[in-house]
Design a protein around this motif. Structure first.
Motif, PDB file in Angstrom:
ATOM      1  N   MET A 145       0.976  -1.101   0.079  1.00 24.21           N
ATOM      2  CA  MET A 145      -0.081   0.036   0.064  1.00 24.21           C
ATOM      3  C   MET A 145       0.979   1.235  -0.044  1.00 24.21           C
ATOM      4  SD  MET A 145      -3.058   1.053   2.819  1.00 24.21           S
ATOM      5  CE  MET A 145      -3.768   2.517   2.465  1.00 24.21           C
ATOM      6  N   LYS A 146       0.759   2.291  -1.008  1.00 25.37           N
ATOM      7  CA  LYS A 146       1.481   3.311  -0.924  1.00 25.37           C
ATOM      8  C   LYS A 146       1.265   4.120   0.255  1.00 25.37           C
ATOM      9  CE  LYS A 146       1.500   3.669  -6.048  1.00 25.37           C
ATOM     10  NZ  LYS A 146       1.324   4.732  -7.331  1.00 25.37           N
ATOM     11  N   GLU A 147       2.252   4.899   0.775  1.00 23.56           N
ATOM     12  CA  GLU A 147       2.151   5.886   1.656  1.00 23.56           C
ATOM     13  C   GLU A 147       1.567   7.135   1.276  1.00 23.56           C
ATOM     14  OE1 GLU A 147       5.894   6.872   3.751  1.00 23.56           O
ATOM     15  OE2 GLU A 147       6.585   4.789   3.949  1.00 23.56           O
ATOM     16  N   LYS A 148       0.788   7.920   2.122  1.00 20.52           N
ATOM     17  CA  LYS A 148       0.138   9.161   1.819  1.00 20.52           C
ATOM     18  C   LYS A 148       1.199  10.118   1.624  1.00 20.52           C
ATOM     19  CE  LYS A 148      -4.223   8.696   3.963  1.00 20.52           C
ATOM     20  NZ  LYS A 148      -5.320   9.776   5.027  1.00 20.52           N
ATOM     21  N   MET A 149       0.833  10.879   0.280  1.00 22.04           N
ATOM     22  CA  MET A 149       2.000  12.015   0.114  1.00 22.04           C
ATOM     23  C   MET A 149       1.077  13.445   0.470  1.00 22.04           C
ATOM     24  SD  MET A 149       3.601  11.199  -3.459  1.00 22.04           S
ATOM     25  CE  MET A 149       2.094  10.872  -4.434  1.00 22.04           C
ATOM     26  N   PHE A 150       1.908  14.325   1.121  1.00 19.11           N
ATOM     27  CA  PHE A 150       1.228  15.542   1.354  1.00 19.11           C
ATOM     28  C   PHE A 150       2.006  16.603   0.579  1.00 19.11           C
ATOM     29  CE2 PHE A 150       0.521  12.668   4.843  1.00 19.11           C
ATOM     30  CZ  PHE A 150      -0.586  12.822   5.307  1.00 19.11           C
ATOM     31  N   VAL A 200      -2.199  26.208   1.497  1.00 16.22           N
ATOM     32  CA  VAL A 200      -3.001  25.419   1.985  1.00 16.22           C
ATOM     33  C   VAL A 200      -2.594  24.177   1.944  1.00 16.22           C
ATOM     34  CG1 VAL A 200      -5.156  27.088   1.655  1.00 16.22           C
ATOM     35  CG2 VAL A 200      -4.423  25.415  -0.130  1.00 16.22           C
ATOM     36  N   PRO A 201      -2.470  23.273   3.045  1.00 16.31           N
ATOM     37  CA  PRO A 201      -2.139  21.811   2.920  1.00 16.31           C
ATOM     38  C   PRO A 201      -3.374  20.991   2.310  1.00 16.31           C
ATOM     39  CG  PRO A 201      -2.870  22.193   5.134  1.00 16.31           C
ATOM     40  CD  PRO A 201      -3.311  23.843   4.394  1.00 16.31           C
ATOM     41  N   GLY A 202      -2.666  19.803   2.177  1.00 18.48           N
ATOM     42  CA  GLY A 202      -3.647  18.766   1.451  1.00 18.48           C
ATOM     43  C   GLY A 202      -2.815  17.314   1.399  1.00 18.48           C
ATOM     44  N   VAL A 203      -3.596  16.398   1.346  1.00 17.66           N
ATOM     45  CA  VAL A 203      -3.219  15.172   0.746  1.00 17.66           C
ATOM     46  C   VAL A 203      -3.056  14.991  -0.605  1.00 17.66           C
ATOM     47  CG1 VAL A 203      -3.556  12.536   0.702  1.00 17.66           C
ATOM     48  CG2 VAL A 203      -4.247  13.779   2.860  1.00 17.66           C
ATOM     49  N   LEU A 204      -1.946  14.575  -1.209  1.00 16.64           N
ATOM     50  CA  LEU A 204      -1.772  14.614  -2.530  1.00 16.64           C
ATOM     51  C   LEU A 204      -1.904  13.418  -3.280  1.00 16.64           C
ATOM     52  CD1 LEU A 204      -0.416  15.929  -5.088  1.00 16.64           C
ATOM     53  CD2 LEU A 204       1.878  15.172  -4.219  1.00 16.64           C
ATOM     54  N   ARG A 205      -2.873  13.459  -4.419  1.00 14.93           N
ATOM     55  CA  ARG A 205      -2.968  12.146  -5.081  1.00 14.93           C
ATOM     56  C   ARG A 205      -2.664  12.634  -6.727  1.00 14.93           C
ATOM     57  NH1 ARG A 205      -8.155   8.268  -4.458  1.00 14.93           N
ATOM     58  NH2 ARG A 205      -6.877   7.305  -5.942  1.00 14.93           N
ATOM     59  N   ILE A 206      -1.666  11.893  -7.216  1.00 17.30           N
ATOM     60  CA  ILE A 206      -1.334  12.456  -8.735  1.00 17.30           C
ATOM     61  C   ILE A 206      -1.950  11.468  -9.577  1.00 17.30           C
ATOM     62  CG2 ILE A 206       0.599  12.527 -10.328  1.00 17.30           C
ATOM     63  CD1 ILE A 206       2.633  13.173  -8.069  1.00 17.30           C
ATOM     64  N   PRO A 243      -9.192  22.160  -0.193  1.00 19.26           N
ATOM     65  CA  PRO A 243      -8.098  22.552   0.884  1.00 19.26           C
ATOM     66  C   PRO A 243      -8.162  22.087   2.275  1.00 19.26           C
ATOM     67  CG  PRO A 243      -8.974  24.453  -0.427  1.00 19.26           C
ATOM     68  CD  PRO A 243      -9.916  23.262  -0.692  1.00 19.26           C
ATOM     69  N   GLY A 244      -7.056  21.425   2.666  1.00 17.99           N
ATOM     70  CA  GLY A 244      -7.221  20.672   3.937  1.00 17.99           C
ATOM     71  C   GLY A 244      -7.462  19.395   3.934  1.00 17.99           C
ATOM     72  N   GLY A 245      -7.983  18.861   2.749  1.00 13.35           N
ATOM     73  CA  GLY A 245      -8.353  17.653   2.340  1.00 13.35           C
ATOM     74  C   GLY A 245      -7.445  17.032   1.223  1.00 13.35           C
ATOM     75  N   THR A 246      -8.108  16.314   0.188  1.00  7.35           N
ATOM     76  CA  THR A 246      -7.280  15.622  -0.685  1.00  7.35           C
ATOM     77  C   THR A 246      -7.520  16.706  -2.108  1.00  7.35           C
ATOM     78  OG1 THR A 246      -7.946  13.731   0.053  1.00  7.35           O
ATOM     79  CG2 THR A 246      -7.282  13.638  -2.391  1.00  7.35           C
ATOM     80  N   PHE A 247      -6.260  16.717  -2.639  1.00 13.54           N
ATOM     81  CA  PHE A 247      -6.062  17.363  -4.078  1.00 13.54           C
ATOM     82  C   PHE A 247      -5.630  16.118  -4.862  1.00 13.54           C
ATOM     83  CE2 PHE A 247      -5.469  20.778  -1.223  1.00 13.54           C
ATOM     84  CZ  PHE A 247      -5.709  21.835  -1.803  1.00 13.54           C
ATOM     85  N   HIS A 248      -6.395  16.165  -5.859  1.00  6.72           N
ATOM     86  CA  HIS A 248      -6.158  15.165  -7.168  1.00  6.72           C
ATOM     87  C   HIS A 248      -5.430  16.086  -8.194  1.00  6.72           C
ATOM     88  CE1 HIS A 248      -8.549  11.586  -5.735  1.00  6.72           C
ATOM     89  NE2 HIS A 248      -9.302  12.702  -4.846  1.00  6.72           N
ATOM     90  N   CYS A 249      -4.374  15.718  -8.581  1.00  2.00           N
ATOM     91  CA  CYS A 249      -3.431  16.508  -9.142  1.00  2.00           C
ATOM     92  C   CYS A 249      -2.798  16.101 -10.620  1.00  2.00           C
ATOM     93  CB  CYS A 249      -2.268  17.230  -8.168  1.00  2.00           C
ATOM     94  SG  CYS A 249      -2.758  17.910  -6.771  1.00  2.00           S
ATOM     95  N   LEU A 250      -2.205  16.843 -11.378  1.00  2.00           N
ATOM     96  CA  LEU A 250      -1.379  16.597 -12.343  1.00  2.00           C
ATOM     97  C   LEU A 250      -0.044  17.219 -12.119  1.00  2.00           C
ATOM     98  CD1 LEU A 250      -3.007  18.302 -15.678  1.00  2.00           C
ATOM     99  CD2 LEU A 250      -3.275  15.998 -14.888  1.00  2.00           C
TER     100      LEU A 250
END
Length: 265
Positions: free
Chosen positions: A1-6, A27-33, A69-76
């Motif tokens: 299982m992948k570790e969470k990225m922030f 603003v912080p967030g959990v990172l999902r690429i 913001p403060g939650g999850t960011f689905h990103c490029l």
């Protein structure tokens, strides 16, 4: 299982340099690429110096991105072959969130799709127009006639409905028909008004089925083009989600087999 990225993101910044120097509010967030975009080194630097939500690659991948913001960011993740650094983008309806990945080679990216692209320039949208009062035709609103009506000052506008005429109808309308009563203006009078608070014309776009240019109209409750502005290139207007009405003699695009939800009746 992948570790969470922030990651930490900043809203609507213009350059990566402001992130590198920590000159912004984060603003912080959990990172999902969701996807990795690889540019040439030159394109990467160009993007880093001029960050804009109007770049086509961001619009083309809009469905992959969300931001809480403060939650999850689905990103490029945008990077270059020779770069340690990467840019993280999450685009919402009104905000482009940007983050900085300082060590891309050290990130766990296995299984994430990769796309190599050349950076396309963002489209330069037309945001303002000069409206003329009681113009007779195209000469009055393009400066060809020295005796033309005095224009209003240049202000912003928003297209509420696009009306498509046949090319012949549109040619007649713009050349000499602006003062003639038109049923499509009368029936859509509620879609046209001027907002004095925002100095914004809410108007119709009148164009031909294959024309590049168009006429913006705010009829002010009348059935003729009481206020009109010329648009040289309709491709530079923000028309996403704008409903379209086809007049009887105008041909619909061949790929449209039936009326879509965005087509006005």
């Amino acid at each position: 299982m992948k570790e969470k990225m922030f990651a930490a993101f900043a809203a609507n910044i213009k350059t990566m340099e402001s992130l590198r120097r920590n000159e912004v509010k984060y603003v912080p967030g959990v990172l999902r690429i969701e996807k990795v975009i690889v540019l040439s080194a030159a394109d990467y630097e160009k993007l880093a110096e001029d960050i804009s939500p109007e770049y086509p690659f961001l619009k083309n991948n809009r469905t992959l991105m969300t931001a809480q913001p403060g939650g999850t960011f689905h990103c490029l993740l945008v990077t270059a072959e020779t770069e340690q650094e990467g840019m993280l983008f999450a685009l919402t309806e009104n905000t482009l969130y940007t983050g900085r990945a300082q060590n891309v080679p050290g990130m766990e990216l296995q299984g994430i799709p990769v796309e190599r692209i050349a950076l396309e320039e963002p489209k330069a949208y037309q945001e303002h127009a000069v409206f003329f009062h009681r113009a007779r035709g195209l000469d009055d609103i393009t400066g060809r006639d020295v005796h033309r009506p005095v224009p209003e000052r240049q202000t912003s506008f928003r297209v509420e409905l696009a009306v498509v005429l046949s090319d012949a109808q549109f040619r007649q309308f713009k050349e000499c028909g602006l003062m003639e009563d038109k049923l499509f203006l009368f029936e859509n009078s509620s879609r046209m008004w001027f907002d004095p608070g925002e100095l914004c014309w809410h108007c119709l776009l009148i164009k031909g089925e294959s024309s590049r240019d168009g006429i913006l109209v705010e009829a002010e409750g009348y059935a003729y083009a009481r206020y009109a502005a010329h648009v040289p290139d309709c491709g530079r207007l923000r028309l996403k989600d704008v409903p379209v009405r086809y007049e009887p003699l105008a041909r619909r695009p061949e790929h449209r087999k039936s009326k879509g939800r965005d087509e006005a009746r």
